[in-house]
Design a protein around this motif. Sequence first.
Motif, PDB file in Angstrom:
ATOM      1  N   VAL A 282     -36.189 -34.038 -58.213  1.00 27.78           N
ATOM      2  CA  VAL A 282     -36.913 -32.819 -58.571  1.00 27.78           C
ATOM      3  C   VAL A 282     -38.229 -32.765 -57.807  1.00 27.78           C
ATOM      4  O   VAL A 282     -38.969 -33.749 -57.757  1.00 27.78           O
ATOM      5  N   TYR A 283     -38.508 -31.609 -57.215  1.00 27.18           N
ATOM      6  CA  TYR A 283     -39.771 -31.360 -56.522  1.00 27.18           C
ATOM      7  C   TYR A 283     -40.363 -30.102 -57.113  1.00 27.18           C
ATOM      8  O   TYR A 283     -39.697 -29.060 -57.180  1.00 27.18           O
ATOM      9  N   LYS A 284     -41.609 -30.185 -57.594  1.00 25.61           N
ATOM     10  CA  LYS A 284     -42.246 -29.024 -58.197  1.00 25.61           C
ATOM     11  C   LYS A 284     -43.694 -28.906 -57.727  1.00 25.61           C
ATOM     12  O   LYS A 284     -44.309 -29.895 -57.316  1.00 25.61           O
ATOM     13  N   THR A 285     -44.200 -27.681 -57.814  1.00 25.99           N
ATOM     14  CA  THR A 285     -45.602 -27.428 -57.507  1.00 25.99           C
ATOM     15  C   THR A 285     -46.287 -26.881 -58.751  1.00 25.99           C
ATOM     16  O   THR A 285     -45.682 -26.183 -59.565  1.00 25.99           O
ATOM     17  N   PHE A 286     -47.567 -27.224 -58.880  1.00 23.11           N
ATOM     18  CA  PHE A 286     -48.385 -26.762 -59.997  1.00 23.11           C
ATOM     19  C   PHE A 286     -49.688 -26.221 -59.420  1.00 23.11           C
ATOM     20  O   PHE A 286     -50.374 -26.907 -58.670  1.00 23.11           O
ATOM     21  N   HIS A 287     -50.034 -24.987 -59.777  1.00 22.67           N
ATOM     22  CA  HIS A 287     -51.223 -24.362 -59.215  1.00 22.67           C
ATOM     23  C   HIS A 287     -52.490 -25.106 -59.637  1.00 22.67           C
ATOM     24  O   HIS A 287     -52.662 -25.446 -60.801  1.00 22.67           O
ATOM     25  N   THR A 288     -53.374 -25.330 -58.688  1.00 20.22           N
ATOM     26  CA  THR A 288     -54.621 -26.042 -58.964  1.00 20.22           C
ATOM     27  C   THR A 288     -55.708 -25.130 -59.522  1.00 20.22           C
ATOM     28  O   THR A 288     -56.728 -25.606 -60.000  1.00 20.22           O
ATOM     29  N   GLY A 289     -55.501 -23.827 -59.421  1.00 21.17           N
ATOM     30  CA  GLY A 289     -56.558 -22.890 -59.777  1.00 21.17           C
ATOM     31  C   GLY A 289     -57.329 -22.422 -58.566  1.00 21.17           C
ATOM     32  O   GLY A 289     -58.174 -21.536 -58.655  1.00 21.17           O
ATOM     33  N   GLY A 290     -57.055 -23.019 -57.415  1.00 25.03           N
ATOM     34  CA  GLY A 290     -57.709 -22.629 -56.175  1.00 25.03           C
ATOM     35  C   GLY A 290     -56.731 -22.039 -55.184  1.00 25.03           C
ATOM     36  O   GLY A 290     -55.569 -21.766 -55.498  1.00 25.03           O
ATOM     37  N   GLU A 291     -57.207 -21.843 -53.966  1.00 28.12           N
ATOM     38  CA  GLU A 291     -56.381 -21.252 -52.911  1.00 28.12           C
ATOM     39  C   GLU A 291     -56.595 -21.987 -51.594  1.00 28.12           C
ATOM     40  O   GLU A 291     -57.591 -22.675 -51.406  1.00 28.12           O
ATOM     41  N   GLU A 292     -55.646 -21.834 -50.715  1.00 29.37           N
ATOM     42  CA  GLU A 292     -55.849 -22.146 -49.305  1.00 29.37           C
ATOM     43  C   GLU A 292     -56.222 -20.824 -48.652  1.00 29.37           C
ATOM     44  O   GLU A 292     -55.436 -19.884 -48.639  1.00 29.37           O
ATOM     45  N   SER A 293     -57.446 -20.761 -48.160  1.00 37.16           N
ATOM     46  CA  SER A 293     -58.010 -19.492 -47.715  1.00 37.16           C
ATOM     47  C   SER A 293     -58.344 -19.498 -46.239  1.00 37.16           C
ATOM     48  O   SER A 293     -58.442 -20.555 -45.598  1.00 37.16           O
ATOM     49  N   LEU A 294     -58.527 -18.318 -45.736  1.00 39.07           N
ATOM     50  CA  LEU A 294     -59.041 -18.130 -44.382  1.00 39.07           C
ATOM     51  C   LEU A 294     -60.557 -18.016 -44.486  1.00 39.07           C
ATOM     52  O   LEU A 294     -61.082 -17.049 -45.040  1.00 39.07           O
ATOM     53  N   MET A 436     -62.938 -19.332 -37.362  1.00 43.52           N
ATOM     54  CA  MET A 436     -62.182 -19.201 -38.605  1.00 43.52           C
ATOM     55  C   MET A 436     -61.510 -20.546 -38.858  1.00 43.52           C
ATOM     56  O   MET A 436     -61.302 -21.334 -37.938  1.00 43.52           O
ATOM     57  N   ALA A 437     -61.162 -20.796 -40.116  1.00 45.46           N
ATOM     58  CA  ALA A 437     -60.512 -22.062 -40.448  1.00 45.46           C
ATOM     59  C   ALA A 437     -59.728 -21.915 -41.738  1.00 45.46           C
ATOM     60  O   ALA A 437     -60.095 -21.127 -42.617  1.00 45.46           O
ATOM     61  N   LEU A 438     -58.648 -22.664 -41.836  1.00 39.51           N
ATOM     62  CA  LEU A 438     -57.964 -22.781 -43.116  1.00 39.51           C
ATOM     63  C   LEU A 438     -58.725 -23.801 -43.959  1.00 39.51           C
ATOM     64  O   LEU A 438     -59.082 -24.875 -43.481  1.00 39.51           O
ATOM     65  N   TYR A 439     -58.967 -23.442 -45.217  1.00 35.26           N
ATOM     66  CA  TYR A 439     -59.693 -24.362 -46.090  1.00 35.26           C
ATOM     67  C   TYR A 439     -59.442 -23.982 -47.537  1.00 35.26           C
ATOM     68  O   TYR A 439     -58.931 -22.913 -47.835  1.00 35.26           O
ATOM     69  N   TRP A 440     -59.800 -24.913 -48.439  1.00 36.02           N
ATOM     70  CA  TRP A 440     -59.595 -24.676 -49.855  1.00 36.02           C
ATOM     71  C   TRP A 440     -60.797 -23.951 -50.444  1.00 36.02           C
ATOM     72  O   TRP A 440     -61.945 -24.285 -50.174  1.00 36.02           O
ATOM     73  N   THR A 441     -60.529 -22.975 -51.279  1.00 34.66           N
ATOM     74  CA  THR A 441     -61.566 -22.318 -52.062  1.00 34.66           C
ATOM     75  C   THR A 441     -61.119 -22.303 -53.522  1.00 34.66           C
ATOM     76  O   THR A 441     -59.926 -22.399 -53.820  1.00 34.66           O
TER      77      THR A 441
END
Length: 564
Positions: A282-294, A436-441
């Motif tokens: 089983v492989y699952k994802t759980f939202h952290t409450g954040g995003e991967e943003s530009l 620009m960069a991909l990063y967590w917000t």
Amino acid sequence: MKKVRFSATAGALGLALLLTACSPGTSGDAQKAATNAAGGGTPDSISLRINNATTYSRNFNIYSPSTDIAPQISLIYEPLVRRNVFKGGQLEPWLAESWEWSDGDRTVTLKLRTDVKFSDGTPMTSKDVAFTLNISLEHPELNTGGQTYVSAEATDDHTVVVKWDKPAQLDFYRFALGVTGFAPRIVPEHIWKDKDLKTWTNPDPVGTGVGKLTQFTPQQFTLETRTDYWGGRFPMKTIKIVATGGDDQTKARLLKGDIDFATISWPNAEQEYMARNPKTNVYKTFHTGGEESLLFNLAKEPFSDVNVRRALAMSVERASVLKLAPTGQEPANACGLEPQVYAEFMAPECKPQPLDVEGAKKALADGGWTVEGGRLAKGGKTYPLSIKVVQEYANWMAYGKGIQDQWKTNLGLDVKVTSVPEENYDPQLNEGDYDMALYWTGNSNGLYSVFTDQLDPDTYKPIGKDAQYQNQSRWKDESTTPLLKKLSDNVGDPDAQKEAGYQLQKLVLDQVPFSPLFTADWFVEMNQSRWVGWPETGKADYVPHSGIGPDIVMTLKGLKPAGK
């Protein structure tokens, strides 16, 4: 400020899940599955992969300045309060069963559980808690959690009074063991009081947690689950922490079936892992409450123009980019909040940013921009564009290429994708060395933490100065200052938080200081050959992730042997 009293009601343990039956399993069929090559019969042990280390050091001094500390300390040492990452960082009881604020939110009085013992059988009292909290005051160099209180005093056997020199409900969040893991974890005074905390390795740890160290090798150590743990008995007798090495080595061991649990990003896991054995893998994802943003470097042209930011955000179809390296993530909400975690605070107009090529072209035109030779042009100047991604992240490399292709197709822009080694990535963003960069917000640590990370003008640093992980996008619009202050001053007032939160979401939507692309997720691999009852995405009140203190305890407590 509104006073808040938080109490653990009857049966709450913070925590109802910790003392109750397991949560729904991820597969009913797995309960019928036979145990695999690790051994037949009823399982009594579970094996966890925690990080990418190939060896461990026998250093269980959680306040050691050394970076070489044994992992999964959370099964041995515990915090006073728990941060519920699925409820916007709401604080809940753990070793403290209640707390009450006074003195204008400068003083918190904590009532401790009366049934907690250390693993050597000694009861935990307020003296142990006060001793632990005073470590940061007596040894400021060991204050890795950034604690700001000025005193901690035991007033009776199960009461501790902690004081700050300013209103501190927001600072109290640092008492909760969340993703960072820097909260104060309670240690026994009778063992620690005479030790040199800078050099002592604490090879035989004694804590309040469920695990008691019984075996240690550089490749694996074993924790025996305590029968006198305050949270009740656990379904397994031992927990093995295994040094598997990097992601590729971990994947091989997961496929072989000799570890039960890991947390790695696995693009195409559905085909490469789950399809290999649908009953158990089983492989699952759980939202952290954040995003991967530009992220846009707002201190540079052309990104200081909101029309350019809008155009770049509107001309990317998130869902199709995710298909290039499917990890289970989803398109992010455009306002900077994750609906699953912040449902009660979501502004109604917020939703994922749709692809709008015509709208993007209009935004460029409104700003007086044209595209010449693949570059943005205005006033006789042209601007080459680039976007940075982390070299070691295969999914980000794929996403960068996909976004590049869409900007070329939809707007005619030639954007260079630059891959940067992980060790250099944060320093470059902190110095403003990017377009620009991909990063967590965002995160699950409450509204203030979500928005202050990138939108606090008080942390503005010019390009070339170290932003220290704050406001790397170089936002300096003072209009956000009163909104952030309202969030920080009203931690205990949901209505006031909601009002300020709506305005900040609208700002992100309209001004696009950064553009959320995809949900930031925890990635979890679970093998159900021996254990079932793993948390379900969207249903559980805790995350099956080893890096989130009490949550991993709650996860293990909720499991059942397969076949039972």
